[in-house]
Design an enzyme around this catalytic site. Sequence first.
Site, PDB file in Angstrom:
ATOM      1  N   ASP A  65       0.818  -1.210   0.000  1.00 19.77           N
ATOM      2  CA  ASP A  65       0.000   0.000   0.000  1.00 19.77           C
ATOM      3  C   ASP A  65       0.859   1.271   0.000  1.00 19.77           C
ATOM      4  O   ASP A  65       0.435   2.308  -0.516  1.00 19.77           O
ATOM      5  CB  ASP A  65      -0.951   0.026   1.201  1.00 19.77           C
ATOM      6  N   GLU A 144      -6.807  -9.343  15.861  1.00 17.29           N
ATOM      7  CA  GLU A 144      -5.524  -8.646  15.732  1.00 17.29           C
ATOM      8  C   GLU A 144      -5.656  -7.126  15.748  1.00 17.29           C
ATOM      9  O   GLU A 144      -4.744  -6.423  16.156  1.00 17.29           O
ATOM     10  CB  GLU A 144      -4.825  -9.022  14.405  1.00 17.29           C
ATOM     11  N   LYS A 217     -30.665   6.188   4.446  1.00 13.72           N
ATOM     12  CA  LYS A 217     -30.993   5.132   5.416  1.00 13.72           C
ATOM     13  C   LYS A 217     -29.719   4.694   6.157  1.00 13.72           C
ATOM     14  O   LYS A 217     -29.709   4.557   7.382  1.00 13.72           O
ATOM     15  CB  LYS A 217     -31.617   3.946   4.669  1.00 13.72           C
ATOM     16  N   CYS A 375      16.573  -6.379 -11.258  1.00 11.48           N
ATOM     17  CA  CYS A 375      17.181  -7.063 -10.112  1.00 11.48           C
ATOM     18  C   CYS A 375      17.541  -8.505 -10.474  1.00 11.48           C
ATOM     19  O   CYS A 375      18.464  -8.687 -11.261  1.00 11.48           O
ATOM     20  CB  CYS A 375      16.300  -6.954  -8.878  1.00 11.48           C
ATOM     21  N   LEU A 376      16.808  -9.502 -10.007  1.00 10.46           N
ATOM     22  CA  LEU A 376      17.157 -10.866 -10.431  1.00 10.46           C
ATOM     23  C   LEU A 376      17.106 -10.959 -11.956  1.00 10.46           C
ATOM     24  O   LEU A 376      17.891 -11.694 -12.563  1.00 10.46           O
ATOM     25  CB  LEU A 376      16.201 -11.893  -9.796  1.00 10.46           C
ATOM     26  N   HIS A 501      15.626  -1.369  -8.364  1.00 14.25           N
ATOM     27  CA  HIS A 501      14.201  -1.518  -8.692  1.00 14.25           C
ATOM     28  C   HIS A 501      13.618  -0.146  -9.044  1.00 14.25           C
ATOM     29  O   HIS A 501      13.131   0.553  -8.156  1.00 14.25           O
ATOM     30  CB  HIS A 501      13.432  -2.056  -7.485  1.00 14.25           C
ATOM     31  N   GLU A 503      10.921   0.488 -10.350  1.00 14.98           N
ATOM     32  CA  GLU A 503       9.453   0.490 -10.211  1.00 14.98           C
ATOM     33  C   GLU A 503       8.973   1.127  -8.912  1.00 14.98           C
ATOM     34  O   GLU A 503       7.831   1.565  -8.820  1.00 14.98           O
ATOM     35  CB  GLU A 503       8.887  -0.931 -10.340  1.00 14.98           C
TER      36      GLU A 503
HETATM   37  N1  GLN Z   1      17.747 -12.838  -5.407  1.00 13.59           N
HETATM   38  C1  GLN Z   1      18.534 -11.761  -5.887  1.00 13.59           C
HETATM   39  C2  GLN Z   1      19.428 -11.161  -4.817  1.00 13.59           C
HETATM   40  O1  GLN Z   1      19.192 -11.315  -3.655  1.00 13.59           O
HETATM   41  C3  GLN Z   1      17.664 -10.702  -6.533  1.00 13.59           C
HETATM   42  C4  GLN Z   1      16.709 -10.053  -5.587  1.00 13.59           C
HETATM   43  C5  GLN Z   1      15.612  -9.322  -6.295  1.00 13.59           C
HETATM   44  O2  GLN Z   1      15.292  -9.591  -7.444  1.00 13.59           O
HETATM   45  N2  GLN Z   1      14.960  -8.409  -5.602  1.00 13.59           N
HETATM   46  O3  GLN Z   1      20.383 -10.497  -5.126  1.00 13.59           O
END
Ligand code: GLN
Length: 532
Positions: A65, A144, A217, A375-376, A501, A503
């Site tokens: 969020d 919770e 209502k 990233c990955l 990242h 994004e």
């Molecule tokens: N698994 C990979 C790392 O730890 C990439 C992590 C990811 O994509 N956020 O470096």
Amino acid sequence: MTGGVVSSLGKGIISSSLACLLKARGYRVTIQKFDPYINIDPGTLNPYEHGECYVTEDGHEADLDLGHYERFTNVHTSRANNVTTGRIYQSVIDKERRGDYLGKTVQIVPHITDEIKRSVKLLGNTGKYDFVITEIGGTVGDIESLPFLESVRQLRWELGRNSLCVHLTYVPFINAAKELKTKPTQHSVKNLQELGIQPDVLVLRTEKDIPADMRRKIALFCNVSPDSVIQSIDVNSIYKVPLKMHEQHLDEIVLRKMDVAVEGEPDMGPWMKFIERLDSATESVDIALVGKYVELQDAYKSIAESLFHAATYANRRLNLTYVHSEKLTDADVEAKLGDKDGVIIAPGFGQRGIEGKFTALKWCREHDVPTFGICLGMQCMVIEFARNVLGLEGANSTEMDTKTPYNVIDLMEEQKSISNLGGTMRLGAYDCELRAGSRAAAAYGSTSIRERHRHRFEFNNDFRERFEAAGMACVGENPATKLVEVVEIPEKRWFIGTQYHPEYSSTVLSPNPIFESFVKAAVDYHEMKTSR
Ligand code: GLN
């Protein structure tokens, strides 16, 4: 902001919409979320549980969020914007161990509730905001949520008209009876009242228009003034919700109830321009996202939203297809990716689904399809290039194969001694220097950028020269550590991987430049294909 009846009604979107309107009226606004679960943060949660883990500038692994909050308000969030039951208890227990409670019996009331109230007021006390919207996660009636709601009850006494409770509920349409039903809303408000909280404003999520007499209502039964019952009807884009809320004067009602003078109208000009583009786009851009969490699209929420922002600014409808990396093989890669204008290779962790990413990357590289690895996904770009271009058989990341002969992606030095999984990755925003003349630098229109990270592994600089010589350029690096942050193959149409990242930082009013560049390349590629 509380929620009743069922979860997933969109409290985050309503909070974000209200914040967006207040911001457009010139107020300084932030939104925080309290999550009732016991995890310290969502960083260790499987994406199937709660969708993606969002990362703030200051390196907090947060609820998704917070991504909506930033996308709607253009205001950065931080560690203080997302607090879980686990964090509250941890801090109370730490204080108890230090002896701060001076021998008192430590209890939910007042100690846990005091800690919750302290966290609620923390952002307001910085003096940086005129309004702090606090979203209480979960649904009224959950075990919770009780300490949080008790804290809200106490805070209402402390803050008086400087506070206000907006309650979001659901008005279902029973198809067999062809009727909208208000009973669940009445029950949920009653639940809240039993806890000592009287909502000031009700927002009713609905699929059908709720007639005025039905709203009256509800107002009558729920002890709310009739003009403060607002409907939130399904729309085709979440970004239209602020406009829908404004049509029903949510921002004015809130200001009035808090004794703030209502002057003029919010300046929604730039937002409206975005919505106009969205509504007028006729042609689409087809993007595939290759990842392993495709059953739950919230797992890639920020990427999908960033693509959507970029596509809208390129006057295109986004047509995003999720391709399961575990099921992608040489036999069907053409069928699955052949008609796409661009391909995203998603972030992720672990071995599962990794081979499908290599398959996709090889195909995209050989067919010169605009490709973006995040990233990955960037690490997979490097590995695929090592195996198939550099001829380094068995090249891998030590995350997947600790005994690989060619560890082109390896654990960062400072990660080697870490055993705890929670909050120990390379997290948050870091500077990155881009090579002048690179496609990445052109995308950003700058050689100095700052983006957010969430990873443990990195490009192994021992191999850098071999990659450069063979055509994969390391065009982005951290100025302090020399860690490689961006790779690209300059001879391709658009083939870029980012260790960070991007994004996490794309918003409606400030779309991320690298996504814009990628989508533009996809649009150009589409035009080229169709004009052939
Ligand atoms: N698994 C990979 C790392 O730890 C990439 C992590 C990811 O994509 N956020 O470096």
